[in-house]
Design a protein around this motif. Structure first.
Motif, PDB file in Angstrom:
ATOM      1  N   PHE A 191      -2.525  -7.302  -1.581  1.00  0.00           N
ATOM      2  CA  PHE A 191      -1.786  -6.361  -0.720  1.00  0.00           C
ATOM      3  C   PHE A 191      -0.343  -6.831  -0.512  1.00  0.00           C
ATOM      4  CE2 PHE A 191      -0.391  -5.103   3.581  1.00  0.00           C
ATOM      5  CZ  PHE A 191      -0.325  -3.734   3.387  1.00  0.00           C
ATOM      6  N   ASP A 192       0.596  -5.961  -0.868  1.00  0.00           N
ATOM      7  CA  ASP A 192       2.045  -6.212  -0.722  1.00  0.00           C
ATOM      8  C   ASP A 192       2.539  -7.367  -1.586  1.00  0.00           C
ATOM      9  OD1 ASP A 192       2.444  -4.088   0.961  1.00  0.00           O
ATOM     10  OD2 ASP A 192       3.027  -5.265   2.717  1.00  0.00           O
TER      11      ASP A 192
ATOM     12  N   ASN B 178      -0.905  -3.696  -5.343  1.00  0.00           N
ATOM     13  CA  ASN B 178      -2.043  -4.393  -4.696  1.00  0.00           C
ATOM     14  C   ASN B 178      -3.087  -4.890  -5.706  1.00  0.00           C
ATOM     15  OD1 ASN B 178      -0.812  -3.643  -2.216  1.00  0.00           O
ATOM     16  ND2 ASN B 178      -2.016  -1.768  -2.126  1.00  0.00           N
TER      17      ASN B 178
ATOM     18  N   ALA C  29      -1.170   2.658  -2.031  1.00  0.00           N
ATOM     19  CA  ALA C  29      -1.718   3.143  -0.756  1.00  0.00           C
ATOM     20  C   ALA C  29      -2.690   4.300  -0.966  1.00  0.00           C
ATOM     21  CB  ALA C  29      -0.568   3.563   0.141  1.00  0.00           C
TER      22      ALA C  29
ATOM     23  N   ARG D 207      -8.382   2.196   4.643  1.00  0.00           N
ATOM     24  CA  ARG D 207      -7.849   3.418   4.033  1.00  0.00           C
ATOM     25  C   ARG D 207      -8.944   4.393   3.607  1.00  0.00           C
ATOM     26  NH1 ARG D 207      -2.685   0.365   1.085  1.00  0.00           N
ATOM     27  NH2 ARG D 207      -1.294   0.679   2.869  1.00  0.00           N
TER      28      ARG D 207
ATOM     29  N   ASP E 148       6.041  -5.253  -3.998  1.00  0.00           N
ATOM     30  CA  ASP E 148       5.116  -5.124  -5.136  1.00  0.00           C
ATOM     31  C   ASP E 148       5.459  -3.967  -6.072  1.00  0.00           C
ATOM     32  OD1 ASP E 148       4.378  -3.682  -2.857  1.00  0.00           O
ATOM     33  OD2 ASP E 148       2.248  -4.137  -2.984  1.00  0.00           O
ATOM     34  N   ASN E 149       5.744  -2.756  -5.521  1.00  0.00           N
ATOM     35  CA  ASN E 149       6.086  -1.625  -6.398  1.00  0.00           C
ATOM     36  C   ASN E 149       7.449  -1.809  -7.053  1.00  0.00           C
ATOM     37  OD1 ASN E 149       4.479   0.269  -4.025  1.00  0.00           O
ATOM     38  ND2 ASN E 149       3.918   0.562  -6.153  1.00  0.00           N
TER      39      ASN E 149
ATOM     40  N   ARG F 231      -0.179   2.907   5.859  1.00  0.00           N
ATOM     41  CA  ARG F 231       0.125   1.609   6.481  1.00  0.00           C
ATOM     42  C   ARG F 231      -0.202   1.641   7.971  1.00  0.00           C
ATOM     43  NH1 ARG F 231       2.775  -1.657   2.727  1.00  0.00           N
ATOM     44  NH2 ARG F 231       3.704  -3.114   4.193  1.00  0.00           N
TER      45      ARG F 231
ATOM     46  N   HIS G 176       8.381  -3.635   1.006  1.00  0.00           N
ATOM     47  CA  HIS G 176       7.353  -4.472   0.372  1.00  0.00           C
ATOM     48  C   HIS G 176       7.710  -4.546  -1.115  1.00  0.00           C
ATOM     49  CE1 HIS G 176       5.545  -0.585  -0.684  1.00  0.00           C
ATOM     50  NE2 HIS G 176       5.823  -0.265   0.557  1.00  0.00           N
TER      51      HIS G 176
HETATM   52  N1  LIG Z   1       1.586  -2.563  -0.903  1.00  0.00           N
HETATM   53  C1  LIG Z   1       1.885  -1.225  -0.480  1.00  0.00           C
HETATM   54  C2  LIG Z   1       2.024  -0.358  -1.702  1.00  0.00           C
HETATM   55  C3  LIG Z   1       2.211   1.105  -1.388  1.00  0.00           C
HETATM   56  O1  LIG Z   1       3.530   1.452  -1.489  1.00  0.00           O
HETATM   57  C4  LIG Z   1       0.754  -0.692   0.386  1.00  0.00           C
HETATM   58  O2  LIG Z   1      -0.398  -0.828  -0.024  1.00  0.00           O
HETATM   59  O3  LIG Z   1       1.021  -0.144   1.464  1.00  0.00           O
END
Ligand SMILES: N[C@@H](CCO)C(=O)O
Ligand SMILES: Nc1ncnc2c1ncn2[C@@H]1O[C@H](COP(=O)(O)OP(=O)(O)OP(=O)(O)O)[C@@H](O)[C@H]1O
Length: 353
Positions: free
Chosen positions: A19-20, A14, A306, A276, A144-145, A227, A142
């Motif tokens: 995000f994602d 992120n 996250a 969050r 990104d990771n 999430r 997702h």
């Molecule tokens: N993009 C994801 C990364 C966490 O795995 C999230 O923020 O939920």
């Protein structure tokens, strides 16, 4: 006997507004030491023995059952898509893990990348990293990771708009991709293969002066929970707010010398962090009081993935920055460890002994 090591960097996803989308591979690596002994037969379940060395100080027990352990289960998925029902006789997998579990440093994405790399290597499948990304995305949906851990560096990622038949294949429930353990019995069912080219990435520059401080609280926030607190829909104003900042972020973090005001602004977010905060005591205060104006050396700050880890980007005064954030968590009764990390540009690698 074949013997090799797979090395995979952890990642922070992120980086504020991305995000994602945006991910950063970091210099804390999961190591998988593999030996394949080429015996005539094996008594081991799925021909595989796992040993696990925890360097992450996590409380969760990692399963040593090859059908349950995330890394070997993913490897079995890749092998079975290629009509190999088990590991080669006899495979020993020694996992050395310094990545804290469920803390926002992409431990699950790193494990999924380890699994696809392991399947590809022991099965001698010769799949490209681009194709391995498709396999990762059947499990962690997702990009990104997994893209950061697989390819390394600071990446922007996206998913293709798929044809309707491919959408149906990609949306197959995880339970069909990684079926529940059958108690060591091979069910013989061929799992669903991923559509081609589901996900893509592009590497961005990273200014060499910028280091990443990870402040890691001693509690877990499972990504699924983090999430679940996000809304289904967003206001136009919040979407535009994030798009404006995400468009600046790669230029801001790739420019040398770094401009603290630009980076701080480009790391603001209204899509995931505000929601969050409810899961992470102290996050609101930390994001408010840590700014380049109040803390020399600091460039920007965000939730890592996250959470609950905080990622502070800085050029110097690393200990001072970490100490201030740790003190805020301490006022909420939460202890932390911290690490000074750098981008891991190489991504996942395999080295034969
Ligand atoms: N993009 C994801 C990364 C966490 O795995 C999230 O923020 O939920
Ligand atoms: N090396 C590993 N071996 C086996 N399972 C692992 C390993 N690393 C992570 N996992 C599994 O992944 C879970 C953590 O995944 P989760 O997505 O909740 O957090 P994360 O990936 O650490 O954080 P984030 O996605 O926010 O960056 C662990 O509880 C564990 O079940």
């Amino acid at each position: 006997m074949a013997s090799f090591v797979i090395k995979i960097p952890c990642s922070s996803a992120n980086i504020g507004p991305g995000f994602d989308v945006i991910g950063l591979a970091l210099s804390l690596h999961l190591d998988i030491h593999v030996t394949v002994e080429a015996k005539p037969s094996s008594q081991l379940p799925f021909n595989c023995a796992i040993t696990y060395e925890d360097q992450s100080k996590s409380v969760e027990q990692i399963s040593l059952d090859p059908e349950v352990n995330l890394i070997t289960r993913v490897a079995l998925y890749v092998l079975r898509c290629h009509n190999q029902r088990a590991f080669p006789v006899e495979t020993k997998v020694h996992i050395v893990n310094p990545i804290p579990l469920g803390r926002g440093l992409g431990s699950s994405g790193t494990a999924v990348v380890a699994g696809v790399m392991l399947g590809n290597e022991v099965g001698k499948l010769g799949l490209s990293k681009e194709r391995l990304l498709d396999y990762c995305l059947m499990i962690e949906r997702h990009p990104d990771n997994v893209a950061a851990s697989l390819f390394g560096g600071f990446v922007g990622t996206y998913l293709n708009e798929l044809k309707p038949e491919d959408v149906a294949r990609k949306e197959i429930p995880l339970s069909e991709v990684l079926p529940a353990p059958a108690g060591g019995v091979d069910t013989g069912i061929k799992p669903p293969e991923p559509p081609m080219a589901i996900g893509h990435y592009r590497k961005f520059n990273w200014a060499p002066e910028i280091k990443a401080i990870a402040i890691i609280p001693n509690f877990v926030v499972p990504t699924a929970n983090a999430r679940n607190v996000l809304p289904e829909t967003y206001s136009r104003a919040d979407v535009v707010f994030n798009l404006q900042r995400a468009a600046l972020l790669p230029a801001a973090l790739g420019s040398s010398p770094p401009d603290p005001d630009m980076i701080f602004l480009a790391m603001q977010d209204k899509v995931h962090q505000p929601y969050r905060k409810t899961l992470i005591p102290g996050l609101t205060e930390i994001l408010q009081f840590m700014t380049p104006a109040t803390q020399p050396g600091l460039l920007g700050i965000c939730l890592s993935g996250a959470g609950p880890t905080i990622l502070a980007l800085a050029t110097d005064r690393f200990t001072e920055i970490a100490d201030r954030i740790i003190a805020q968590f301490a006022s909420n009764g939460i202890s932390c460890q911290w690490k000074l990390l750098e981008p891991a540009q190489d991504g996942a690698t395999v080295t034969y002994n």
